[in-house]
Design a protein around this motif. Structure first.
Motif, PDB file in Angstrom:
ATOM      1  N   GLU A   1       0.744  -1.089   0.074  1.00 13.11           N
ATOM      2  CA  GLU A   1      -0.113  -0.188   0.009  1.00 13.11           C
ATOM      3  C   GLU A   1       0.914   1.340   0.062  1.00 13.11           C
ATOM      4  OE1 GLU A   1      -3.214   0.174  -0.096  1.00 13.11           O
ATOM      5  OE2 GLU A   1      -3.429  -2.020  -0.229  1.00 13.11           O
ATOM      6  N   ALA A   2       0.320   2.377  -0.452  1.00 17.07           N
ATOM      7  CA  ALA A   2       1.075   3.635  -0.528  1.00 17.07           C
ATOM      8  C   ALA A   2       1.094   4.151   0.852  1.00 17.07           C
ATOM      9  CB  ALA A   2       0.450   4.473  -1.579  1.00 17.07           C
ATOM     10  N   VAL A   3       2.311   4.726   1.351  1.00 17.24           N
ATOM     11  CA  VAL A   3       2.082   5.295   2.639  1.00 17.24           C
ATOM     12  C   VAL A   3       1.536   6.731   2.610  1.00 17.24           C
ATOM     13  CG1 VAL A   3       3.601   5.976   4.466  1.00 17.24           C
ATOM     14  CG2 VAL A   3       4.042   3.783   3.179  1.00 17.24           C
ATOM     15  N   SER A   4       0.651   7.123   3.324  1.00 19.49           N
ATOM     16  CA  SER A   4       0.076   8.474   3.363  1.00 19.49           C
ATOM     17  C   SER A   4       0.619   9.275   4.877  1.00 19.49           C
ATOM     18  CB  SER A   4      -1.484   8.625   3.600  1.00 19.49           C
ATOM     19  OG  SER A   4      -1.948   8.017   2.359  1.00 19.49           O
ATOM     20  N   SER A   5       1.002   8.236   5.753  1.00 13.44           N
ATOM     21  CA  SER A   5       1.121   8.741   6.948  1.00 13.44           C
ATOM     22  C   SER A   5       1.976   7.770   7.832  1.00 13.44           C
ATOM     23  CB  SER A   5       0.213   9.283   7.949  1.00 13.44           C
ATOM     24  OG  SER A   5      -0.629   7.804   8.533  1.00 13.44           O
ATOM     25  N   MET A   6       3.004   8.371   8.642  1.00 14.45           N
ATOM     26  CA  MET A   6       3.680   7.248   9.529  1.00 14.45           C
ATOM     27  C   MET A   6       3.997   8.037  10.863  1.00 14.45           C
ATOM     28  SD  MET A   6       7.496   7.320   7.470  1.00 14.45           S
ATOM     29  CE  MET A   6       8.397   6.547   8.950  1.00 14.45           C
ATOM     30  N   GLU A   7       4.255   7.213  12.028  1.00 14.22           N
ATOM     31  CA  GLU A   7       4.179   7.614  13.144  1.00 14.22           C
ATOM     32  C   GLU A   7       5.603   6.980  13.716  1.00 14.22           C
ATOM     33  OE1 GLU A   7       0.960   7.552  15.834  1.00 14.22           O
ATOM     34  OE2 GLU A   7      -0.574   7.478  14.083  1.00 14.22           O
ATOM     35  N   TYR A   8       6.437   7.616  14.605  1.00 13.83           N
ATOM     36  CA  TYR A   8       7.676   7.216  14.919  1.00 13.83           C
ATOM     37  C   TYR A   8       7.913   7.812  16.507  1.00 13.83           C
ATOM     38  CZ  TYR A   8       9.020  12.081  13.645  1.00 13.83           C
ATOM     39  OH  TYR A   8       9.229  13.359  13.882  1.00 13.83           O
ATOM     40  N   SER A   9       8.818   7.127  16.932  1.00 15.25           N
ATOM     41  CA  SER A   9       9.847   7.741  18.420  1.00 15.25           C
ATOM     42  C   SER A   9      10.915   7.589  18.119  1.00 15.25           C
ATOM     43  CB  SER A   9       8.969   6.814  19.413  1.00 15.25           C
ATOM     44  OG  SER A   9       9.561   5.548  19.294  1.00 15.25           O
ATOM     45  N   TYR A  10      11.971   8.616  18.537  1.00 11.98           N
ATOM     46  CA  TYR A  10      13.054   8.615  18.724  1.00 11.98           C
ATOM     47  C   TYR A  10      13.796   8.756  19.993  1.00 11.98           C
ATOM     48  CZ  TYR A  10      12.835  13.575  18.760  1.00 11.98           C
ATOM     49  OH  TYR A  10      12.597  15.074  19.178  1.00 11.98           O
ATOM     50  N   THR A  11      15.017   8.059  20.187  1.00 11.83           N
ATOM     51  CA  THR A  11      15.653   8.218  21.388  1.00 11.83           C
ATOM     52  C   THR A  11      17.011   8.593  21.132  1.00 11.83           C
ATOM     53  OG1 THR A  11      14.122   6.318  22.402  1.00 11.83           O
ATOM     54  CG2 THR A  11      16.191   6.716  23.639  1.00 11.83           C
ATOM     55  N   VAL A  12      17.546   9.772  22.115  1.00 14.45           N
ATOM     56  CA  VAL A  12      18.699  10.204  21.888  1.00 14.45           C
ATOM     57  C   VAL A  12      19.353  10.171  23.280  1.00 14.45           C
ATOM     58  CG1 VAL A  12      20.260  11.935  21.419  1.00 14.45           C
ATOM     59  CG2 VAL A  12      18.561  11.601  19.902  1.00 14.45           C
ATOM     60  N   ASN A  13      20.505   9.315  23.652  1.00 10.90           N
ATOM     61  CA  ASN A  13      21.082   9.371  24.981  1.00 10.90           C
ATOM     62  C   ASN A  13      20.211   9.004  25.993  1.00 10.90           C
ATOM     63  OD1 ASN A  13      23.555   9.234  26.568  1.00 10.90           O
ATOM     64  ND2 ASN A  13      22.852  11.540  27.139  1.00 10.90           N
TER      65      ASN A  13
END
Length: 605
Positions: free
Chosen positions: A218-230
């Motif tokens: 499927e084509a991607v219309s949205s994506m959610e993410y989390s990121y961690t730094v140190n």
């Protein structure tokens, strides 16, 4: 291949009622024409070895927009390995005679519906194309379509005259080969790709380019993410104005702004894609990890340029002009040598360890191949100046942060000028663990002159297309030019650098010093000892890339003994200038006092 045939084919090789189909084409960017501009046999391949594809089946292969005027002997093939026998390709799975659908522009789509679908195993499979260029014309001189790509599996090449061994040659291309697969594929899936090393000066915000690709159907219309730094975690959501198409290996990226880190150091980071189209991410690889660096200062980056050239190469004066213009424009930061191939100025240490795509060619930091005048615009007309072509690409490489600051001195060891003492000081702004970093030294000479047998060939002679460009003066010269050769590499350590010249574990802000002696008996090509320059580079032997480079003119013998000569007294100081014993591991300023005077240097113990 028409649409009805593809639909029928996919139905025939379906694995189950829930099986899906998809196409793989690494050439996802803007397409351009490419070729060697020679009559020869071509073998082109891509490698399908991604774990996501294991178990799926190849149903058809299609190569659009191939030159058919002046070409012949087309075949498509599958192989587990890339092998040659007497310079002829030897596929070991299957070879197919394709259908050829021609168009009015002298090109065609070459395709095959496999009589029996091939299942991709864990070892992967090469998908390839072979043909011959029999006669050169406006189309056949550049018979292939390619796009730019950093994927090392996207373009392998062998030709009968130019690329005589299989390899990808770091050309940065993807072959326009489309493979149709049948298999079990997730609908909503975004795969996170390895994050590039990123960093900024301490305290300054850094922009991290986070790569990913759509591996779902499927084509991607949205994506959610989390990121961690140190250890600190945040999250976010991306909404795309135009959905990302379901094209496998069409790599995308989004820019993540990280607040400045006040303390210099290395900081682990990760990005996890949790949701795709408001549904759980069904990718096999949802997390990407990397390292962010807060640098104590930013070293001056001087990319190493190796201009591969030859006296017999009539197009090589383009590199000569470019190196001169670049050197005049960037006198302090442009570090370049002329590497001659198969002529009187050749050095085996350059031609033996690495294949190259043919002269003229420039290698920047041993990462990027380019035309030495036109840069990345290899097949376009000559720009007015190499600053508009090669200079743009060189500046792009220079903009990348170098992890090490490199300085260099070079001095005759005696009044007779029998040897040169080179002192390299490498100051690192990031940590390295279990690394294989090496120092590489070469000696470059100006003012070399030879008899008519080694005069420079000149294909620009009489050319009208170069009027108004920096190449115009060469159009007024004959086809063989009595010239002086500058920047010529006349001595070098091994191409891979000096083993153990740098520690394997290096701390941030550590300074390492190394001395190297160049015996002039090992540089017989030198004709004038007043016109010599030493070039040094830090090489990552794991990747082969140059991390930074420096140059130094050879200075006259001062009469002061080197710090390695017998001295009556050694004194050690910290980098802050405080007295120290110097008997513990660390970075020191060492002052040696002897009969020849006093000499100080920064040393690592």
């Amino acid at each position: 291949m028409n649409k009805a045939l593809i639909i029928a084919l996919l139905a025939a090789c379906s694995l189950s009622a829930s099986a899906a189909s998809r196409s793989v084409n690494y050439a996802a960017g803007e397409l351009s024409d490419w070729g060697t501009q020679r009559t020869e046999a071509y073998d082109i391949a891509i490698l399908l070895r991604d774990p996501i594809l294991v178990g799926s089946r190849i149903c058809s292969i299609e190569v659009p927009a191939l030159a058919v005027e002046g070409t012949s002997a087309f075949s498509l093939w599958l192989s587990k390995d890339l092998k040659l026998s007497k310079n002829v390709n030897q596929p070991d799975i299957a070879t197919y005679t394709p259908e050829i659908a021609t168009s009015e522009d002298g090109r065609a789509t070459v395709s095959i519906a496999l009589p029996e679908a091939y299942t991709i195993g864990e070892e992967g499979v090469y998908v390839g194309l072979s043909f011959k260029v029999d006669a050169l014309n406006d189309v056949s001189r550049l018979p292939l379509r390619v796009s730019e790509s950093i994927n090392p599996d996207a373009f392998f090449i062998h030709t009968s005259r130019t690329y005589m061994k299989w390899g990808n040659y770091d050309l940065g291309y993807a072959a326009n080969i489309r493979v149709i697969l049948s298999g079990e594929f997730a609908e909503n899936a975004v795969e996170m790709l390895p994050m590039p090393e990123s960093g900024a000066l301490k305290g300054e915000n850094m922009i991290v380019s986070v790569p990913f690709r759509n591996t779902g159907t499927e084509a991607v219309s949205s994506m959610e993410y989390s990121y961690t730094v140190n250890g600190a975690t945040s999250d976010g959501k991306l909404i795309f104005e135009e959905p990302l198409p379901a094209q496998f290996d069409a790599e995308q990226h989004f820019d993540l702004c990280i607040d400045g880190i006040a303390t210099a150091g290395a900081y682990p980071s990760s990005v996890v894609c949790t949701m795709v189209n408001d549904k759980p991410n069904n990718s096999q690889r949802t997390e990407a990890e990397g390292m962010l660096y807060s640098y104590p200062y930013l070293p001056v980056h001087r990319p190493l340029v190796e201009d591969y050239t030859a006296t017999w190469c009539g197009w090589c004066p383009a590199g000569t002009v470019s190196m001169e213009v670049m050197g005049q424009t960037y006198p302090d930061d442009f570090v370049a040598i002329a590497v001659h191939h198969d002529d009187v100025m050749s050095l085996p240490v350059f031609t033996e360890p690495r294949e190259y795509p043919g002269a003229p060619a420039a290698f920047i930091d041993r990462r990027v191949w380019a035309h030495p005048y036109k840069g990345a615009a290899e097949h376009e007309d000559f720009q007015p100046s190499p600053l508009d072509g090669f200079g743009v690409l060189w500046n792009e490489v220079r903009s990348h942060i170098a992890p090490v600051d490199l300085s260099l001195t070079a001095q005759w060891t005696d009044e007779e000028r029998t040897a040169i003492e080179c002192t390299a000081s490498a100051a690192f702004v990031r940590q390295f663990k279990d690394a294989d970093l090496r120092l590489w030294f070469t000696l470059a000479a100006d003012g070399l002159k030879y008899d008519s047998k080694s005069w420079q060939s000149n294909y620009f002679s009489g050319g009208k297309a170069y009027e108004g460009t920096a190449m115009e003066p060469w159009t007024l010269l004959p086809t063989k030019v009595d010239t002086v050769y500058d920047h010529v590499a006349v001595y070098s350590t091994l191409y891979e650098g000096l083993e153990a010249s740098l520690p394997s574990d290096i701390d941030m802000e550590q300074v390492c010093e190394h001395k190297h002696i160049i015996d002039m008996a090992d540089a017989p090509l030198v004709q004038n000892k007043d016109k010599l320059c030493v070039v040094c580079a830090v090489i990552d032997n794991h990747t082969g890339a140059v991390l930074n480079a420096a140059k130094a003119l050879v200075e006259d013998h001062s009469g002061i003994g080197s710090v390695e000569a017998p001295a009556t007294e050694y004194r050690y100081y910290t980098l802050e200038g405080l007295p120290a014993s110097g008997d513990k591991p660390g970075i020191y300023i060492r002052v040696a006092t002897g009969a020849g005077g006093t000499h100080s240097s920064v040393v690592y113990r």
